[in-house]
Design a protein around this motif. Structure first.
Motif, PDB file in Angstrom:
ATOM      1  N   ARG A 148     -10.069  -3.398  -0.461  1.00  0.00           N
ATOM      2  CA  ARG A 148      -9.091  -4.478  -0.321  1.00  0.00           C
ATOM      3  C   ARG A 148      -7.790  -4.199  -1.079  1.00  0.00           C
ATOM      4  O   ARG A 148      -6.763  -4.821  -0.799  1.00  0.00           O
ATOM      5  CB  ARG A 148      -9.691  -5.794  -0.806  1.00  0.00           C
ATOM      6  N   GLY A 206      -4.711  -1.785  -1.966  1.00  0.00           N
ATOM      7  CA  GLY A 206      -4.020  -0.611  -1.451  1.00  0.00           C
ATOM      8  C   GLY A 206      -3.117   0.059  -2.455  1.00  0.00           C
ATOM      9  O   GLY A 206      -2.732   1.216  -2.279  1.00  0.00           O
ATOM     10  N   VAL A 238      -2.612   4.350   3.276  1.00  0.00           N
ATOM     11  CA  VAL A 238      -1.853   3.099   3.238  1.00  0.00           C
ATOM     12  C   VAL A 238      -0.360   3.393   3.110  1.00  0.00           C
ATOM     13  O   VAL A 238       0.466   2.826   3.830  1.00  0.00           O
ATOM     14  CB  VAL A 238      -2.334   2.208   2.078  1.00  0.00           C
ATOM     15  N   PHE A 245      -3.142  -5.666   2.408  1.00  0.00           N
ATOM     16  CA  PHE A 245      -3.856  -5.221   1.216  1.00  0.00           C
ATOM     17  C   PHE A 245      -3.424  -6.008  -0.010  1.00  0.00           C
ATOM     18  O   PHE A 245      -2.314  -6.557  -0.059  1.00  0.00           O
ATOM     19  CB  PHE A 245      -3.603  -3.727   0.977  1.00  0.00           C
TER      20      PHE A 245
END
Length: 232
Positions: free
Chosen positions: A108, A110, A158, A181
């Motif tokens: 969860r 990033g 990401v 995120f």
């Protein structure tokens, strides 16, 4: 690590990075020389001779800090990347804390961003930064009091999914949140620059920064929903 005209800071900083990461297994340190016109290329070539984990890259002309960071991230082979500035003001001893916070956050989280304590800049620069951070936080609501700290850790995939533009590095928390995120924050102690001079000034960032700010605001508003994908 982006570096432009940082020949006097790199030898000590490269070895500090190695010391901070030595107990964490294999690593690579990518330094991107952003078109320096001092001895930076020569210094990096000399450091590389006895440090096989050091990967020096060079831009033929200066393309800016965001471009240098992107070059380094694209060259990285690991799924997790940490960044810090080449002027030595970011203390590498905080790298493990940033990496641990990222790992603890799981899928969860990033990005983990450093937030500077005890900044060693001039009084005018501190005021300038404080105002810029306040305006940015008000407009973007990114929950971060200091996006200018170069010490960050993030998932490579990401970062590469973010829309690229010059000055991207100043808006990473807002853009990572835009992708769905969470962003972790850690406090880091700032250090004074030991050699060279800053590559940034007031007027080269003010007006462009305002345009960038509202460009990011527009990007966030145009993101309707982050898809949650499952295989059927």
């Amino acid at each position: 690590m982006p570096a432009r005209n940082e020949a006097g800071n790199l030898p000590a900083l490269v070895d500090e990075i190695a010391a901070a990461l030595a107990s964490r297994g294999p690593f690579e340190a990518i330094v991107v020389d952003d078109g320096s016109n001092d001895a930076t290329p020569k210094v990096l070539a000399e450091l590389k001779r006895t440090r096989p984990w050091l990967i020096p890259l060079r831009h033929a002309v200066s393309c800016g800090q965001s471009a240098a960071i992107r070059t380094g991230v694209r060259a990285a082979t690991a799924p997790v990347v940490a960044t810090l500035d080449g002027d030595g003001q970011n203390d590498p001893t905080f790298l493990p804390a940033a990496l641990d916070a990222l790992a603890a956050g799981g899928a969860r989280v990033g990005l983990v961003a450093g937030q500077r304590l005890g900044r060693k800049d001039t009084g005018f620069k501190k005021i300038q930064s404080r105002i810029a951070n306040a305006v940015r936080g008000r407009v973007l609501g990114d929950g971060t009091r200091d996006t200018g700290c170069g010490l960050k850790a993030f998932r490579r995939d990401v970062f590469l999914a973010l829309p690229y533009f010059d000055a991207l590095h100043r808006f990473l928390p807002a853009l990572v949140r835009r992708e769905g995120f969470e962003v972790g924050l850690i406090d880091v102690v700032d250090r004074p620059r030991q050699a060279g001079v800053s590559n940034y000034g007031l007027w080269d960032r003010l007006w462009v920064g305002i345009l960038d700010l509202y460009g990011v605001w527009w990007l966030i508003r145009r993101r309707r929903q982050v898809p949650e994908v499952t295989e059927l």
